[in-house]
Write an enzyme that holds these catalytic residues in place. Structure first.
Site, PDB file in Angstrom:
ATOM      1  N   LYS A 195       1.037  -1.202  -0.057  1.00 22.31           N
ATOM      2  CA  LYS A 195       0.065  -0.064   0.124  1.00 22.31           C
ATOM      3  C   LYS A 195       0.630   1.116   0.007  1.00 22.31           C
ATOM      4  CE  LYS A 195      -3.944  -1.873   2.235  1.00 22.31           C
ATOM      5  NZ  LYS A 195      -5.147  -1.942   3.302  1.00 22.31           N
ATOM      6  N   LYS A 220      -7.730  -8.361  -9.199  1.00 22.42           N
ATOM      7  CA  LYS A 220      -9.109  -8.781  -8.115  1.00 22.42           C
ATOM      8  C   LYS A 220     -10.031  -7.488  -8.323  1.00 22.42           C
ATOM      9  CE  LYS A 220      -9.809  -9.867  -3.188  1.00 22.42           C
ATOM     10  NZ  LYS A 220      -9.186 -10.000  -2.056  1.00 22.42           N
ATOM     11  N   LYS A 251     -12.707  -2.040  -4.698  1.00 24.38           N
ATOM     12  CA  LYS A 251     -13.491  -0.587  -4.554  1.00 24.38           C
ATOM     13  C   LYS A 251     -12.507   0.360  -5.098  1.00 24.38           C
ATOM     14  CE  LYS A 251     -14.988  -1.369  -0.246  1.00 24.38           C
ATOM     15  NZ  LYS A 251     -15.352  -1.350   1.009  1.00 24.38           N
TER      16      LYS A 251
END
Length: 328
Positions: free
Chosen positions: A111, A191, A194
């Site tokens: 991240k 994948k 959102k």
């Protein structure tokens, strides 16, 4: 029944990956566990977000969860930041957590890789996750494979606390179910997420015409395939079919694929029809709940009361063990 905790961030709308990968499992787990489910808004603020809409997003997510089958009568459902003991326990856990353990967390590395600014909150959020779980003395945590490392850290934190201050916290076990891994229909190598562009996610509450357009345009193969091996795009469509269709329908399409007779438009139509049969009742329930938003807020308020009762009792004991806070 064993205590179970899980949380979900109020960032963006629920999509099919969330629904089939986690939420349907949460619903099933209610039957045999004492379940605590939290909308973890404090985790959401480790990335860019809109403060004006965060609370509204949390209530919207609660509405989606209830519409999907989370029963506030069976489960404790609440917004994380409204139970302040979460962050108090996080700080105490910071004192028994190894810096080296946090530097080895693979999700932090992933991240933070492309960010200009990496907050200390992003680095430390696994400790908040441990506090989320252990504040309720949960012994089980439903996770995907990418979250197993976080549960292992939670176990180490519990072990270190217990070793230093005395036995109190359980070492929770991960429940790694056979959750479906739903990929993007536009790019089946990634994948469904959102955080991805809208074309890569099919929203649980999305308009039917929009859902059909995304399934109709799903990546398949340039020509007919044959045999048991499937391309990623075709395999993804079969995953959606297997989650929603009768076994006889699934086997018919498998046989067509093996024989090289599969028409992709027929597969896509079957995926769409069976998918909508699954999620139309959820969408209908959401519309009913949205007519009385204050009712959902009341349910969250009751969930907060129940969560607070457990959290405050456990934190009172933790403070006593650690030697901080007012004398009782």
């Amino acid at each position: 029944m064993p205590k179970l905790f899980s949380g979900i961030q109020p960032t963006g709308d629920l999509h099919l990956g969330n629904y089939f990968g986690a939420i349907t499992n949460w619903v099933d787990l209610q039957e045999e566990h004492d379940t605590v489910y939290s909308i973890v808004d404090l985790h959401a603020i480790t990335s860019e977000y809109d403060p004006e809409t965060l609370r509204e997003s949390a209530v919207d997510l609660a509405t989606d969860l209830i519409a999907s089958g989370i029963d506030p009568e069976e489960s404790i459902l609440f917004i994380q930041s409204e139970v302040r003991e979460h962050v108090e326990l996080q700080w105490i856990f910071n004192t028994v957590t190894s810096y080296g353990d946090l530097t080895r967390m693979t999700q932090f590395k992933d991240k933070s890789e492309d960010r200009d600014f990496v907050s200390a909150g992003l680095f430390d959020y696994p400790v908040l996750q441990a506090a989320d779980i252990l504040l309720y003395k949960a012994s089980r945590v439903p996770v995907g494979e990418d979250q197993i490392q976080h549960v292992e850290l939670t176990r180490r934190i519990a072990r270190k606390f217990n070793s230093r201050f005395g036995e109190f916290f359980p070492e929770p076990e991960p429940i790694v179910g056979k959750a479906a891994r739903i990929m993007s229909t536009a790019d089946p190598e990634r994948k469904m997420s959102k955080s991805a562009h809208d074309k890569h996610a099919i929203g649980l509450m999305e308009d039917e015409d929009s859902i059909w357009e995304k399934i109709k345009s799903a990546v398949t193969d340039p020509g007919k395939a044959q045999g048991d091996e499937m391309s990623p795009g075709v395999a993804n469509l079969f995953t959606l079919l297997e989650l929603t269709a009768p076994e006889s329908t699934i086997e018919d399409f498998r046989e067509d694929h093996r024989e090289g007779n599969l028409m992709y438009i027929d597969l896509k139509e079957a995926v769409y029809e069976n998918l909508m049969s699954e999620i139309r009742p959820v969408q209908k329930k959401k519309k009913e709940l949205m007519k009385n938003r204050s009712h959902v807020e009341d349910l969250l308020e009751e969930g907060k009361r129940k969560a607070k009762e457990i959290a405050s009792g456990n934190m009172e004991e933790v403070r006593r063990m650690v030697g901080v806070g007012p004398k009782s």
